[in-house]
Design an enzyme around this catalytic site. Structure first.
Site, PDB file in Angstrom:
ATOM      1  N   LYS A 112       0.832  -1.211   0.000  1.00 15.06           N
ATOM      2  CA  LYS A 112       0.000   0.000   0.000  1.00 15.06           C
ATOM      3  C   LYS A 112       0.869   1.264   0.000  1.00 15.06           C
ATOM      4  CE  LYS A 112      -3.550   1.796   3.076  1.00 15.06           C
ATOM      5  NZ  LYS A 112      -4.017   1.601   4.463  1.00 15.06           N
ATOM      6  N   ASP A 147      17.359 -17.675 -25.664  1.00 13.35           N
ATOM      7  CA  ASP A 147      16.235 -17.233 -26.489  1.00 13.35           C
ATOM      8  C   ASP A 147      16.053 -15.745 -26.307  1.00 13.35           C
ATOM      9  OD1 ASP A 147      15.261 -19.470 -27.783  1.00 13.35           O
ATOM     10  OD2 ASP A 147      13.762 -19.957 -26.262  1.00 13.35           O
ATOM     11  N   GLY A 168      22.952  -3.873 -26.116  1.00  9.58           N
ATOM     12  CA  GLY A 168      23.785  -3.021 -26.972  1.00  9.58           C
ATOM     13  C   GLY A 168      25.273  -3.318 -26.854  1.00  9.58           C
TER      14      GLY A 168
HETATM   15  C1  1AE Z   1      18.955  -6.061 -20.708  1.00 10.33           C
HETATM   16  C2  1AE Z   1      18.512  -7.242 -21.534  1.00 10.33           C
HETATM   17  C3  1AE Z   1      19.220  -7.386 -22.844  1.00 10.33           C
HETATM   18  C4  1AE Z   1      18.547  -8.359 -23.771  1.00 10.33           C
HETATM   19  O1  1AE Z   1      17.825  -9.215 -23.374  1.00 10.33           O
HETATM   20  C5  1AE Z   1      18.763  -8.257 -25.193  1.00 10.33           C
HETATM   21  O2  1AE Z   1      17.925  -8.946 -25.968  1.00 10.33           O
HETATM   22  C6  1AE Z   1      19.777  -7.539 -25.747  1.00 10.33           C
HETATM   23  O3  1AE Z   1      19.964  -7.527 -27.088  1.00 10.33           O
HETATM   24  P1  1AE Z   1      21.124  -6.693 -27.765  1.00 10.33           P
HETATM   25  O4  1AE Z   1      22.437  -7.284 -27.330  1.00 10.33           O
HETATM   26  O5  1AE Z   1      20.989  -5.293 -27.277  1.00 10.33           O
HETATM   27  O6  1AE Z   1      20.901  -6.821 -29.222  1.00 10.33           O
END
Ligand code: 1AE
Length: 396
Positions: free
Chosen positions: A90, A166, A325
């Site tokens: 809450k 995956d 990234g």
């Molecule tokens: C923080 C989770 C990152 C993730 O699951 C993911 O799919 C990243 O993909 P890329 O490396 O940014 O292409």
């Protein structure tokens, strides 16, 4: 008597008074005086203020800062839903208030089993002990037929990964059904002669996830991926506690930003993606890195990793995976920030390599090798790595 100490960032006319009001209101009392709350038998359930630190006074005369409230351990059952409902149920709806941290006494943590494998268990499974691990993510998987998906798996394995996960958005998998792709990817791994963990996305109604996980394992699954926050911490704990689920569980942070992004509301990322994921039993914990896409402030990412690995008696460490990234030019910085015990994880940074996913994987393998040997990436002899650097650069 033992207490759980909870820190909140909030504002009020008097932070001291607010801490006291929460201590009573979130335990035996309410917003108004309750005669029943004064009964002797309830006193062991009463919370108490552990002080307030005023950071600033706003133009409206409100104190803004950190308050600490102690909750008796006897108020909780030993699970994350009980914890979160008691300390931020809450209360999370009560204006400007953010759950920053929770300090647990051993009386509480010893009732949790935590990760089944942890860092050393995963290293044993892969027989890799002397470098960060390397993981790739399936990209473009929704709608792909099984043979194309399996080919993608094969290329990732050929590139030299230790783990493949995956994509967490892979729910609609009718073209490459769950059990079929587990069996097919297992064959590829066996044929490669390498140890590779494939974290298959565990999806479907929450009530069926434990049985589905067991079916996956019977069909050769050697790792499971779970979107912990959409499904709830307790299903992670159930999967992790189950003796028949004898494979590592990888925790994806999907939806975590809804909790941690605001500086005024929600729950801090080190608590959600660090402490709670580990307590609930994640063997491998993904979180945004400080320098890729969806980046976290560096100190927050470091704090998450610290919570995943710091010493907690009886609870194994969770493998940290700073993600999103990531490209090969970030490997030296990842190593500097997260050390030997982290997993280098990339999707776009592998599949987006100009030479394709095998070259993408090889570029990462070369970057990890160079980093471990203290060789600057630009001096590597790997053409795949040099091509990756040309495309994405080196992050210093
Ligand atoms: C923080 C989770 C990152 C993730 O699951 C993911 O799919 C990243 O993909 P890329 O490396 O940014 O292409």
């Amino acid at each position: 008597m033992s207490y759980i100490t909870v820190s909140y960032l909030t504002e009020a006319k008097s932070l001291e008074k607010k801490a006291e009001a929460i201590a009573v209101g979130m335990t035996v009392g309410s917003w108004t005086d309750l005669p029943a709350a004064k009964q002797e038998k309830l006193q062991k359930h009463l919370g108490r203020s552990a002080g307030a630190t005023v950071y600033e006074t706003t133009a409206e005369g409100l104190e803004r800062g950190l308050i600490k409230v102690e909750y008796p351990v006897v108020n909780f059952t030993y699970d994350i839903p009980s914890l979160l409902t008691n300390v931020f149920g809450k209360l999370s709806m009560d204006g400007k208030i953010r759950l920053v941290d929770i300090d647990f006494p051993q009386e509480f943590t010893r009732e949790f089993s935590g990760p089944k494998f942890g860092i050393s268990g995963i290293r044993e499974l892969l027989n890799v002990h002397d470098r960060p691990l390397f993981m790739s993510i399936f990209k473009s998987c929704i709608g792909l037929p099984l043979d194309e998906l399996v080919e993608q798996f094969k290329l990732q394995v050929e590139g030299g990964v230790d783990l493949v996960k995956d994509d967490e958005i892979f729910f609609a998998d009718e073209h490459a059904p769950f059990l079929d792709r587990i069996r097919a990817c297992k064959e590829v791994t066996e044929a490669s002669g390498r140890q590779v963990l494939y974290a298959v996305n565990l999806t479907g109604p929450v009530t069926g996830l434990v049985d589905k996980a067991k079916r996956a394992i019977e069909n050769g699954a050697n790792c499971l991926l779970l979107n912990v926050l959409p499904y709830g911490f307790d299903i992670l704990a159930q999967l992790s506690r189950d003796p028949d689920i004898n494979v590592p569980i990888m925790a994806h942070p999907a939806m975590a930003g809804a909790l941690y992004q605001s500086s005024t509301y929600g729950i801090s990322s080190p608590l959600v993606l660090g402490k709670l994921m580990r307590l609930a039993g994640a063997d491998i914990g993904l979180f945004p890195s400080p320098y890729g896409s969806v980046a976290l402030p560096r100190q927050e990412a470091l704090d998450i990793a610290t919570h995943l690995v710091e010493e907690i008696p009886g609870i194994k460490p969770t493998f940290p995976v700073p993600s999103a990234g990531i490209h090969p030019g970030m490997v030296p910085l990842l190593y500097k920030d997260f050390g030997l015990n982290h997993i280098v994880n990339a999707g776009g940074g592998i599949h987006g390599h100009p030479g394709g996913p095998v070259s993408g994987g090889q570029a990462f393998v070369a970057a990890i090798e160079a980093t471990m040997q203290g060789i600057p990436l630009e001096q590597s002899k790997s053409q795949e790595l040099l091509t990756a650097i040309e495309k994405w650069g080196i992050v210093k």
